[in-house]
Design a protein around this motif. Sequence first.
Motif, PDB file in Angstrom:
ATOM      1  N   GLU A 384       0.988  -1.405  -0.080  1.00  0.00           N
ATOM      2  CA  GLU A 384      -0.027   0.070   0.091  1.00  0.00           C
ATOM      3  C   GLU A 384       1.011   1.422   0.017  1.00  0.00           C
ATOM      4  O   GLU A 384       0.615   2.103  -0.491  1.00  0.00           O
ATOM      5  CB  GLU A 384      -0.970  -0.193   1.009  1.00  0.00           C
ATOM      6  N   VAL A 385       1.871   1.284   0.901  1.00  0.00           N
ATOM      7  CA  VAL A 385       2.748   2.425   0.651  1.00  0.00           C
ATOM      8  C   VAL A 385       3.501   2.641  -0.490  1.00  0.00           C
ATOM      9  O   VAL A 385       3.691   3.732  -1.021  1.00  0.00           O
ATOM     10  CB  VAL A 385       3.932   2.383   1.936  1.00  0.00           C
ATOM     11  N   ASP A 386       3.980   1.572  -1.090  1.00  0.00           N
ATOM     12  CA  ASP A 386       4.594   1.725  -2.301  1.00  0.00           C
ATOM     13  C   ASP A 386       3.775   2.043  -3.560  1.00  0.00           C
ATOM     14  O   ASP A 386       4.038   3.106  -4.421  1.00  0.00           O
ATOM     15  CB  ASP A 386       5.403   0.248  -2.832  1.00  0.00           C
ATOM     16  N   ASN A 387       2.434   1.483  -3.523  1.00  0.00           N
ATOM     17  CA  ASN A 387       1.464   1.966  -4.483  1.00  0.00           C
ATOM     18  C   ASN A 387       1.144   3.449  -4.229  1.00  0.00           C
ATOM     19  O   ASN A 387       1.020   4.253  -5.134  1.00  0.00           O
ATOM     20  CB  ASN A 387       0.326   1.193  -4.473  1.00  0.00           C
ATOM     21  N   VAL A 456      -3.170  12.210   0.631  1.00  0.00           N
ATOM     22  CA  VAL A 456      -4.116  11.604   1.804  1.00  0.00           C
ATOM     23  C   VAL A 456      -3.865  10.391   1.953  1.00  0.00           C
ATOM     24  O   VAL A 456      -3.570   9.751   2.914  1.00  0.00           O
ATOM     25  CB  VAL A 456      -5.526  12.303   1.734  1.00  0.00           C
ATOM     26  N   ARG A 457      -3.863   9.670   0.816  1.00  0.00           N
ATOM     27  CA  ARG A 457      -3.677   8.249   0.794  1.00  0.00           C
ATOM     28  C   ARG A 457      -2.239   7.842   1.212  1.00  0.00           C
ATOM     29  O   ARG A 457      -1.955   6.854   1.964  1.00  0.00           O
ATOM     30  CB  ARG A 457      -3.840   7.391  -0.509  1.00  0.00           C
ATOM     31  N   LEU A 458      -1.343   8.468   0.727  1.00  0.00           N
ATOM     32  CA  LEU A 458      -0.010   8.330   1.218  1.00  0.00           C
ATOM     33  C   LEU A 458      -0.046   8.421   2.862  1.00  0.00           C
ATOM     34  O   LEU A 458       0.947   7.664   3.536  1.00  0.00           O
ATOM     35  CB  LEU A 458       1.140   9.153   0.774  1.00  0.00           C
ATOM     36  N   TYR A 459      -0.388   9.594   3.405  1.00  0.00           N
ATOM     37  CA  TYR A 459      -0.419   9.698   4.928  1.00  0.00           C
ATOM     38  C   TYR A 459      -0.880   8.661   5.556  1.00  0.00           C
ATOM     39  O   TYR A 459      -0.737   8.039   6.482  1.00  0.00           O
ATOM     40  CB  TYR A 459      -1.094  10.883   5.175  1.00  0.00           C
ATOM     41  N   ARG A 460      -2.294   8.155   5.042  1.00  0.00           N
ATOM     42  CA  ARG A 460      -2.910   6.870   5.674  1.00  0.00           C
ATOM     43  C   ARG A 460      -2.200   5.639   5.489  1.00  0.00           C
ATOM     44  O   ARG A 460      -2.066   4.811   6.492  1.00  0.00           O
ATOM     45  CB  ARG A 460      -4.193   6.815   4.797  1.00  0.00           C
ATOM     46  N   ALA A 461      -1.517   5.367   4.581  1.00  0.00           N
ATOM     47  CA  ALA A 461      -0.723   4.199   4.187  1.00  0.00           C
ATOM     48  C   ALA A 461       0.249   4.126   5.430  1.00  0.00           C
ATOM     49  O   ALA A 461       0.898   3.062   5.514  1.00  0.00           O
ATOM     50  CB  ALA A 461      -0.285   4.240   2.932  1.00  0.00           C
ATOM     51  N   LEU A 462       0.964   5.452   5.638  1.00  0.00           N
ATOM     52  CA  LEU A 462       2.005   5.423   6.399  1.00  0.00           C
ATOM     53  C   LEU A 462       1.496   5.458   8.013  1.00  0.00           C
ATOM     54  O   LEU A 462       2.375   5.567   8.810  1.00  0.00           O
ATOM     55  CB  LEU A 462       2.957   6.405   6.122  1.00  0.00           C
TER      56      LEU A 462
END
Length: 469
Positions: A384-387, A456-462
């Motif tokens: 998820e983080v990589d994507n 936002v998705r990157l924040y959530r993934a991390l």
Amino acid sequence: MKRALLILAIASVSGCTVGPDFVGPQTPLPDSWESPARTGTAIGAVVDSQWWQQLGDAQLTSLVERAAQSNLDVRTASSRLEQSRVMRQVTGSQQYPGVSTGGSYQRQRSSAEGLLDPSNLNGKAPYELWNATVDASWELDLWGHVRRNVEMADADVQLTQSQRDGVLLSIAAETATDYIHLRGIQARLVVAQHNLDIARQSARLTQNRFDNGVTTNLDTANSAAQVATIEATIPVLRAQEEKLINALSYLLGEPPRALGTELSTVKDIPHPAPDVPVGLPSELARRRPDIQQSEAALHRATAAIGVAKADFYPRVSLGASVGFQALNGSDLGAWNSRQWSYGPSLYLPIFQGGRLTGTLELRKRQEQEAALNYQKVVLSAWHEVDNAMSDYAAEQEHHAALEEAVRQNTLALNTARDRYNQGATDFINVLTVQRALLATQSDLVDSATDAAIDRVRLYRALGGGWPRT
């Protein structure tokens, strides 16, 4: 007897704890991810829990913070966390002696033909019986049965805490996403209204040229169709705007349209700084609530093995009671009415029909499942983080290309309108260029929206943000 009780008490304090001790699992995550957005510098493992502030929108910050307080899912998760803490308190009480007091009064008559008549009245008259006692009991935790139960309760608290953190993260991300979508829809409305004004100007110009015999009704029909086409998009966008306002109202635990006045004013799409630190360490992903939750579940399953093993061993409890008993209330409390008792009790499982063995085997299988689930959650987080990084980097390039396309289409439309006014080209060219401009402007708004949402998705993934420099 006193020495025996003292020895048992000391053994309880220093007794062994059967079953495996929990050791935090090793994750297969790398020390860092190579970000596709090759800007920024390496950072430490510090997480910015208020990552939404990095989007630079005060109204968004207000909405997220209000949702964290009033959202019903968050409040439900908080209630479950409090329940788990109370259960930990209940379970922990088993480590200490229990003391209780009580009293009773009975008026009764014994059978003259019975075996026992404590009143010595031979069943000829009723009598009274008064009791007042203080009782104490304590299970000696020789094999760690209680300690493992407490360990399970601690893991349950951590599990529900992680669940609550996950709900908070999800609600914050959902609020930010809906807000960004709302600003994107409002920006598309601005673009549509601007293009509608241009289309109406073109329609008036075409009509004038037709009235003067310079052009045909084909141009007027095309220009009128262009106006109607753009007008048709506006009600749809308005409906989407209202749905998003309602969605945000729901997230804040408010009725429909409660935020209409607050959010109807058009504002820019949040535009965070495009740089993403290159050295995002694996520790960031370990702070994801779902990873913490799966680790707590593994801890609980490991402790449950110890509880199942302890059930094979004897359980020793100490009990004591002191009080008064009298046939007359006036004698209750007199020295001669005193009574007391103390001594240990032993429970030893001998034959359980395979229940203990089956329970232990079940707990071991459940621990294996929890370990596999932990690996699955970690691997999913890694992907998820990589994507999320790849999507965010790609959208940055996409947005830059669309900005150039809008600039060129704007220039092309101005040129086409000038040439049409001079009679050097027909209206079809103007329509074609205007449609291209409207499409690229809408795409640019969508790209800006997607870029912010990808952030936002990157924040959530991390599981949060990174320190701001």
